[in-house]
Design a protein around this motif. Sequence first.
Motif, short mmCIF file in Angstrom:
data_model
loop_
_atom_site.label_atom_id
_atom_site.label_comp_id
_atom_site.label_asym_id
_atom_site.label_seq_id
_atom_site.Cartn_x
_atom_site.Cartn_y
_atom_site.Cartn_z
N UNK A 72 3.07 6.64 -6.58
CA UNK A 72 4.52 6.82 -6.64
C UNK A 72 5.23 5.81 -5.76
N UNK A 73 4.68 5.55 -4.58
CA UNK A 73 5.28 4.57 -3.66
C UNK A 73 5.24 3.17 -4.26
N UNK A 74 4.10 2.79 -4.85
CA UNK A 74 3.97 1.46 -5.42
C UNK A 74 4.93 1.26 -6.59
N UNK A 75 5.13 2.29 -7.42
CA UNK A 75 6.07 2.19 -8.53
C UNK A 75 7.49 2.02 -8.00
N UNK A 76 7.83 2.79 -6.97
CA UNK A 76 9.18 2.70 -6.41
C UNK A 76 9.46 1.34 -5.81
N UNK A 77 8.42 0.74 -5.19
CA UNK A 77 8.62 -0.55 -4.52
C UNK A 77 8.23 -1.73 -5.39
N UNK A 78 7.58 -1.47 -6.53
CA UNK A 78 7.14 -2.56 -7.39
C UNK A 78 6.00 -3.36 -6.79
N UNK A 79 5.12 -2.70 -6.06
CA UNK A 79 4.01 -3.38 -5.38
C UNK A 79 2.68 -2.85 -5.90
N UNK A 80 1.59 -3.40 -5.39
CA UNK A 80 0.26 -2.93 -5.73
C UNK A 80 -0.02 -1.60 -5.02
N UNK A 81 -0.81 -0.78 -5.67
CA UNK A 81 -1.26 0.48 -5.07
C UNK A 81 -2.67 0.27 -4.56
N UNK A 82 -2.87 0.42 -3.26
CA UNK A 82 -4.18 0.24 -2.66
C UNK A 82 -4.51 1.46 -1.83
N UNK A 83 -5.73 2.00 -2.04
CA UNK A 83 -6.12 3.20 -1.33
C UNK A 83 -7.63 3.24 -1.19
#
Length: 720
Positions: A72-83
């Motif tokens: 959700x954070x990556x979609x909001x910021x338009x960034x990669x999701x890394x976990x």
Amino acid sequence: MRTGEPLPAVGEVLASLATGLWHWSTATGLVTVDAEAARLLGLPAEEAVLTEAQARARMHPVDWNEITGVVQLAVAEGTLAEVRIRIMDDQGRVVRVARSRSKPSFDPELQAYELIGTLQEVTEPRPGTPAGRTAVTGDWRRSREAFLLDAGRALAEARSTEEVLRVAAALSMPGFSPDGLAVFGVEGDRLTVIGHHGQKEREEDPFTQMSLQTDYPAAEVVRTGRAVYLSSPGQYKERYPLTWPLASHFGRQSWAFLPLTVAGRTMGAWMAAFTYPVAFTPDERSVLTTVARMLAQALTRAGAAETQRELTDGLQRSMLPTLGPEIPGMTLAARYIPTGGGLQVGGDWYDVIPLPGGASRTPSEGGRFALVIGDVQGHDVRAAGLMGQLRIALRAYASEGHRPDAVLSRASRFFHGLTHTGDADAPADPRFATCLYVEVDPVTGILETARAGHLDPAVRMTDGTVLVRATAGGLPLGIDPDSDYPTTRIALEPGEALMLCTDGLLETGGHDLDTGWGRVRKTLEAHEGDLEELADALVQAVHGPSSHHTTGPLADRREDDIAVLLLSRHASPARPSGRRTMLTVAQAEPERVAEARQQLRELLHDWPCADQVDSAVLLVSETLTNVLVHTDADALLVAEVTGPPGGRRIRIEVTDTSDDLPHKRSPGELASSGRGLILIELLANAWGVSPRGQGKSIWFELYEPSADGVPGAPASGGAV
């Protein structure tokens, strides 16, 4: 591979690097993995389609929840999701740690997330090594979760914008904490600074009233609703060269600007600045984003509460009167404190009404005026609205010149019509209101009272003695439109003070009317200051300091509204100090004989001889009863204590309009009457019967015993 040969498939390349591919769609609830990804998940090394439940079973439950937040954070910021994901075996043990990187997307029509990413095994660093200190471990996650719980609780308890900013400034984030904070708001097309921490006074001036089109990170965040992370001064200078000079002198190394969003609307921005470099990893961004969301909600709640307090305070001020100019020979003081529940506005009120008549038409010119205090049932907007209408009606009836009984009778009919009639849009809402109406003649000190179910007034005498002045009364307003309201006359002597109050003053703090009155009586008797100080002391005796119109923590502790109205008559230098009470007992009100006995005991509360007090009470009961039994007239009781301590005298006089003089009789043993004058002759130090032209008065006196117990004057008998 020779030059010119075709490139291998992406999957083959990734497999050679021990990296798997996986695809997850929340719309279908399915997770597709290739052979390498399946192997990393502890499944057979072959392509597979898993349900979300099957995929979740292979991962640590905390990490699965982490994936949802990071996506959700990556979609909001338009960034990669890394976990980082801990892979579990069938016995619930961690067998490996994998890192997932993906580019998620969101379909607004389906309200679903979709991501395609990689999965690669990583080696967890050993504790104590530099890498181990910066790695995202289970302990760090637990610390972060504990921090977010504490932060959420603290922000939820903040009641004002100032408290929210103070809580935000005190937050210590796990592993990294900003040393500079700023909260930006929006007014029209301008950026404003709501609050800041870590900067000196006035250093925020260049950032206030900045246009939203300015090349500044906070302005961009408000425009776009997307966070801005700047890990170094170089990044800041490169992306925002025009406003970099404004930020450069603070000496910070990293900045995070996050949107403050509530219900899909960006209401401002939050800046967290650091004096050391911060990489802003996905985990760190997740923490900052979560805090920003909680901060936005807390600021919204605090702003709504402050707006509500301003509105209700303004409503109270508009409905409550000013006491106006000074009244010759008299002083007025008043306090109103709303309840702490609900909207902090209720039905208590007071008023001061100039009355017509004579050449002097205003209180400031010595004319008559009325004091009104009352309480409409309820603590809501409806109660406040009814209170405002009732107050206007009372002013209108009083200004027409009606007597107190007529004013309350008309007000009761008016209020009954307001609350007992309605239609489909506004159904009936039966309520009642208590009220005490007092017409004041400032020249003579005579008070004409009418009471509608309200508390009786109290009088503080010149020596500090406090009496509740029993007054005749009727039903509360609005119950019976044809109810009658008899009047009672009270004389306010020079130096005495009158108190009118609502029941909130007595019952707040878990008291009932009796114990609450005991608390208020002590305050009235002990206070020696002016009337304004006495008003403050009465409120402070309930729950601490207050102002004329109190909100905030004091109001929050109230169970009921409180209204207090005080009136004092200036002392006369030529008149000796003492205490005096008057009471009328009508033929139709024999129960008021008991009120007379109680009032006399209160008048003699500090009399040293209990036997004399009992004698005085007995004789008052006898004389009042004689008037009611042997005449057709009403009785007027006047009791007065005069003289210095140790040599005081109590004189009691009962007057009626009958010309029949009493005489002593010799009653037999079984006689039920005829002993009144005999008792007076036995118990009183002096007594007598005085013709009044029209009517007569029976009086008797008792003298305070001296230190050796001997009365101050001998018994002198009496004459008819």
